[in-house]
Design a protein around this motif. Structure first.
Motif, PDB file in Angstrom:
ATOM      1  N   TYR A 163       5.568  -6.542  -2.867  1.00  0.00           N
ATOM      2  CA  TYR A 163       3.967  -6.544  -3.155  1.00  0.00           C
ATOM      3  C   TYR A 163       3.204  -6.016  -1.966  1.00  0.00           C
ATOM      4  O   TYR A 163       2.423  -5.152  -1.945  1.00  0.00           O
ATOM      5  CB  TYR A 163       3.814  -7.909  -3.564  1.00  0.00           C
ATOM      6  N   GLY A 164       3.709  -6.532  -0.799  1.00  0.00           N
ATOM      7  CA  GLY A 164       2.956  -6.154   0.651  1.00  0.00           C
ATOM      8  C   GLY A 164       3.170  -4.761   0.788  1.00  0.00           C
ATOM      9  O   GLY A 164       2.472  -3.738   1.056  1.00  0.00           O
ATOM     10  N   LEU A 165       4.283  -4.095   0.559  1.00  0.00           N
ATOM     11  CA  LEU A 165       4.755  -2.766   0.773  1.00  0.00           C
ATOM     12  C   LEU A 165       4.147  -1.950  -0.184  1.00  0.00           C
ATOM     13  O   LEU A 165       3.653  -0.663   0.406  1.00  0.00           O
ATOM     14  CB  LEU A 165       6.411  -2.420   1.055  1.00  0.00           C
ATOM     15  N   ARG A 166       4.205  -2.371  -1.274  1.00  0.00           N
ATOM     16  CA  ARG A 166       3.556  -1.358  -2.437  1.00  0.00           C
ATOM     17  C   ARG A 166       2.133  -1.157  -1.962  1.00  0.00           C
ATOM     18  O   ARG A 166       1.531  -0.216  -2.087  1.00  0.00           O
ATOM     19  CB  ARG A 166       3.601  -2.132  -3.844  1.00  0.00           C
ATOM     20  N   HIS A 167       1.382  -2.365  -1.600  1.00  0.00           N
ATOM     21  CA  HIS A 167      -0.067  -1.920  -1.392  1.00  0.00           C
ATOM     22  C   HIS A 167      -0.355  -1.304  -0.042  1.00  0.00           C
ATOM     23  O   HIS A 167      -1.265  -0.619   0.163  1.00  0.00           O
ATOM     24  CB  HIS A 167      -0.779  -3.452  -1.395  1.00  0.00           C
ATOM     25  N   PHE A 168       0.421  -1.410   0.817  1.00  0.00           N
ATOM     26  CA  PHE A 168       0.518  -0.813   2.416  1.00  0.00           C
ATOM     27  C   PHE A 168       0.716   0.797   1.973  1.00  0.00           C
ATOM     28  O   PHE A 168       0.127   1.505   2.274  1.00  0.00           O
ATOM     29  CB  PHE A 168       1.567  -1.234   3.340  1.00  0.00           C
ATOM     30  N   LEU A 169       1.673   1.039   1.018  1.00  0.00           N
ATOM     31  CA  LEU A 169       1.861   2.205   0.659  1.00  0.00           C
ATOM     32  C   LEU A 169       0.759   3.099  -0.167  1.00  0.00           C
ATOM     33  O   LEU A 169       0.374   4.376  -0.013  1.00  0.00           O
ATOM     34  CB  LEU A 169       3.136   2.743  -0.103  1.00  0.00           C
ATOM     35  N   GLY A 170       0.259   2.159  -0.993  1.00  0.00           N
ATOM     36  CA  GLY A 170      -1.139   2.624  -1.852  1.00  0.00           C
ATOM     37  C   GLY A 170      -2.392   2.726  -0.933  1.00  0.00           C
ATOM     38  O   GLY A 170      -2.841   3.947  -0.993  1.00  0.00           O
ATOM     39  N   ALA A 171      -2.333   2.075   0.070  1.00  0.00           N
ATOM     40  CA  ALA A 171      -3.582   2.434   1.270  1.00  0.00           C
ATOM     41  C   ALA A 171      -3.150   3.618   2.152  1.00  0.00           C
ATOM     42  O   ALA A 171      -4.120   4.171   2.422  1.00  0.00           O
ATOM     43  CB  ALA A 171      -3.335   1.242   2.143  1.00  0.00           C
ATOM     44  N   MET A 172      -2.116   3.797   2.137  1.00  0.00           N
ATOM     45  CA  MET A 172      -1.512   5.028   2.928  1.00  0.00           C
ATOM     46  C   MET A 172      -1.535   6.442   1.886  1.00  0.00           C
ATOM     47  O   MET A 172      -1.122   7.566   2.413  1.00  0.00           O
ATOM     48  CB  MET A 172      -0.147   4.977   3.549  1.00  0.00           C
ATOM     49  N   GLU A 173      -2.208   6.125   0.784  1.00  0.00           N
ATOM     50  CA  GLU A 173      -1.860   7.096  -0.261  1.00  0.00           C
ATOM     51  C   GLU A 173      -0.753   7.721  -0.560  1.00  0.00           C
ATOM     52  O   GLU A 173      -0.369   8.925  -0.906  1.00  0.00           O
ATOM     53  CB  GLU A 173      -3.086   8.110   0.320  1.00  0.00           C
ATOM     54  N   ARG A 174       0.191   6.792  -0.786  1.00  0.00           N
ATOM     55  CA  ARG A 174       1.568   7.301  -1.123  1.00  0.00           C
ATOM     56  C   ARG A 174       1.977   6.291  -2.085  1.00  0.00           C
ATOM     57  O   ARG A 174       3.206   5.593  -1.929  1.00  0.00           O
ATOM     58  CB  ARG A 174       2.441   7.208  -0.125  1.00  0.00           C
ATOM     59  N   PRO A 175       1.347   6.265  -3.082  1.00  0.00           N
ATOM     60  CA  PRO A 175       1.553   5.020  -4.017  1.00  0.00           C
ATOM     61  C   PRO A 175       3.247   5.403  -4.929  1.00  0.00           C
ATOM     62  O   PRO A 175       3.461   4.634  -5.800  1.00  0.00           O
ATOM     63  CB  PRO A 175       0.616   4.842  -5.224  1.00  0.00           C
ATOM     64  N   LEU A 176       3.406   6.585  -5.000  1.00  0.00           N
ATOM     65  CA  LEU A 176       4.538   6.990  -5.932  1.00  0.00           C
ATOM     66  C   LEU A 176       5.726   6.176  -5.621  1.00  0.00           C
ATOM     67  O   LEU A 176       6.476   5.939  -6.618  1.00  0.00           O
ATOM     68  CB  LEU A 176       4.932   8.604  -5.763  1.00  0.00           C
ATOM     69  N   TRP A 177       6.057   5.772  -4.383  1.00  0.00           N
ATOM     70  CA  TRP A 177       7.545   4.860  -4.020  1.00  0.00           C
ATOM     71  C   TRP A 177       7.265   3.592  -4.735  1.00  0.00           C
ATOM     72  O   TRP A 177       8.337   3.373  -5.351  1.00  0.00           O
ATOM     73  CB  TRP A 177       7.454   4.876  -2.556  1.00  0.00           C
ATOM     74  N   GLY A 178       6.147   2.784  -4.958  1.00  0.00           N
ATOM     75  CA  GLY A 178       6.152   1.827  -5.694  1.00  0.00           C
ATOM     76  C   GLY A 178       6.540   1.890  -7.170  1.00  0.00           C
ATOM     77  O   GLY A 178       7.125   1.167  -7.888  1.00  0.00           O
ATOM     78  N   VAL A 179       5.984   3.119  -7.705  1.00  0.00           N
ATOM     79  CA  VAL A 179       5.930   3.394  -9.029  1.00  0.00           C
ATOM     80  C   VAL A 179       7.598   3.762  -9.405  1.00  0.00           C
ATOM     81  O   VAL A 179       7.998   3.066 -10.191  1.00  0.00           O
ATOM     82  CB  VAL A 179       5.306   4.557  -9.483  1.00  0.00           C
ATOM     83  N   ILE A 180       8.335   4.498  -8.545  1.00  0.00           N
ATOM     84  CA  ILE A 180       9.466   4.727  -8.506  1.00  0.00           C
ATOM     85  C   ILE A 180      10.560   3.573  -8.558  1.00  0.00           C
ATOM     86  O   ILE A 180      11.403   3.450  -9.559  1.00  0.00           O
ATOM     87  CB  ILE A 180       9.912   5.671  -7.519  1.00  0.00           C
ATOM     88  N   ILE A 181      10.082   2.609  -7.577  1.00  0.00           N
ATOM     89  CA  ILE A 181      10.997   1.209  -7.585  1.00  0.00           C
ATOM     90  C   ILE A 181      10.805   0.542  -8.828  1.00  0.00           C
ATOM     91  O   ILE A 181      11.666   0.005  -9.218  1.00  0.00           O
ATOM     92  CB  ILE A 181      10.733   0.699  -6.377  1.00  0.00           C
ATOM     93  N   THR A 182       9.504   0.485  -9.223  1.00  0.00           N
ATOM     94  CA  THR A 182       9.199  -0.301 -10.276  1.00  0.00           C
ATOM     95  C   THR A 182       9.856   0.186 -11.632  1.00  0.00           C
ATOM     96  O   THR A 182      10.576  -0.622 -12.478  1.00  0.00           O
ATOM     97  CB  THR A 182       7.573  -0.394 -10.628  1.00  0.00           C
ATOM     98  N   VAL A 183       9.820   1.313 -11.750  1.00  0.00           N
ATOM     99  CA  VAL A 183      10.452   2.329 -13.045  1.00  0.00           C
ATOM    100  C   VAL A 183      11.987   2.024 -12.899  1.00  0.00           C
ATOM    101  O   VAL A 183      12.609   1.892 -13.997  1.00  0.00           O
ATOM    102  CB  VAL A 183       9.973   3.379 -13.127  1.00  0.00           C
ATOM    103  N   ALA A 184      12.523   2.083 -11.668  1.00  0.00           N
ATOM    104  CA  ALA A 184      14.041   1.940 -11.579  1.00  0.00           C
ATOM    105  C   ALA A 184      14.508   0.696 -11.735  1.00  0.00           C
ATOM    106  O   ALA A 184      15.624   0.445 -12.193  1.00  0.00           O
ATOM    107  CB  ALA A 184      14.445   2.400 -10.051  1.00  0.00           C
ATOM    108  N   ALA A 185      13.598  -0.451 -11.663  1.00  0.00           N
ATOM    109  CA  ALA A 185      13.901  -1.811 -11.732  1.00  0.00           C
ATOM    110  C   ALA A 185      14.022  -2.245 -13.236  1.00  0.00           C
ATOM    111  O   ALA A 185      14.828  -3.289 -13.627  1.00  0.00           O
ATOM    112  CB  ALA A 185      13.075  -2.602 -10.843  1.00  0.00           C
ATOM    113  N   LEU A 186      13.291  -1.504 -13.893  1.00  0.00           N
ATOM    114  CA  LEU A 186      13.292  -1.729 -15.428  1.00  0.00           C
ATOM    115  C   LEU A 186      14.579  -1.873 -16.227  1.00  0.00           C
ATOM    116  O   LEU A 186      14.938  -2.925 -16.689  1.00  0.00           O
ATOM    117  CB  LEU A 186      12.420  -0.858 -16.165  1.00  0.00           C
TER     118      LEU A 186
END
Length: 102
Positions: A53-76
């Motif tokens: 959760y913390g890393l996802r929001h950190f990457l979102g603040a750095m304007e790189r939210p794609l990695w959080g989406v990729i990890i979430t989709v891969a976890a499904l």
């Protein structure tokens, strides 16, 4: 990361003693024991979730939210296949693996 680890330790202590807390709140002893079994298993997922959760929001603040989406989709699909094997006793398998009855 250290902040989330420090945040999780008091929560782990509370979850580890869930039966005592529930009994103090007036819950049934059998129900409190079953809840404690469930919470003792689930508490270990808290720290990895907080890190994600913390890393996802950190990457979102750095304007790189794609990695959080990729990890979430891969976890499904991983969750879809693992939940019946490590889930609660009596949980149903995913729909493609169910036996037909009748």
């Amino acid at each position: 990361m250290w902040i989330t680890a420090g945040f999780c330790v008091p929560i782990w202590i509370a979850l580890w003693h869930a039966a005592t807390i529930l009994l103090a709140l007036g819950q049934d002893a059998v129900l409190a024991g079953q809840a404690q079994m469930l919470l003792r298993g689930l508490q270990w997922a808290l720290l990895p979730y907080m890190w994600f959760y913390g890393l996802r929001h950190f990457l979102g603040a750095m304007e790189r939210p794609l990695w959080g989406v990729i990890i979430t989709v891969a976890a499904l699909p991983v969750n879809f296949l693992l939940v019946p094997h490590i889930g609660a006793p009596g949980s149903a398998p995913p729909w493609p693996f169910r036996r037909r009855t009748g």
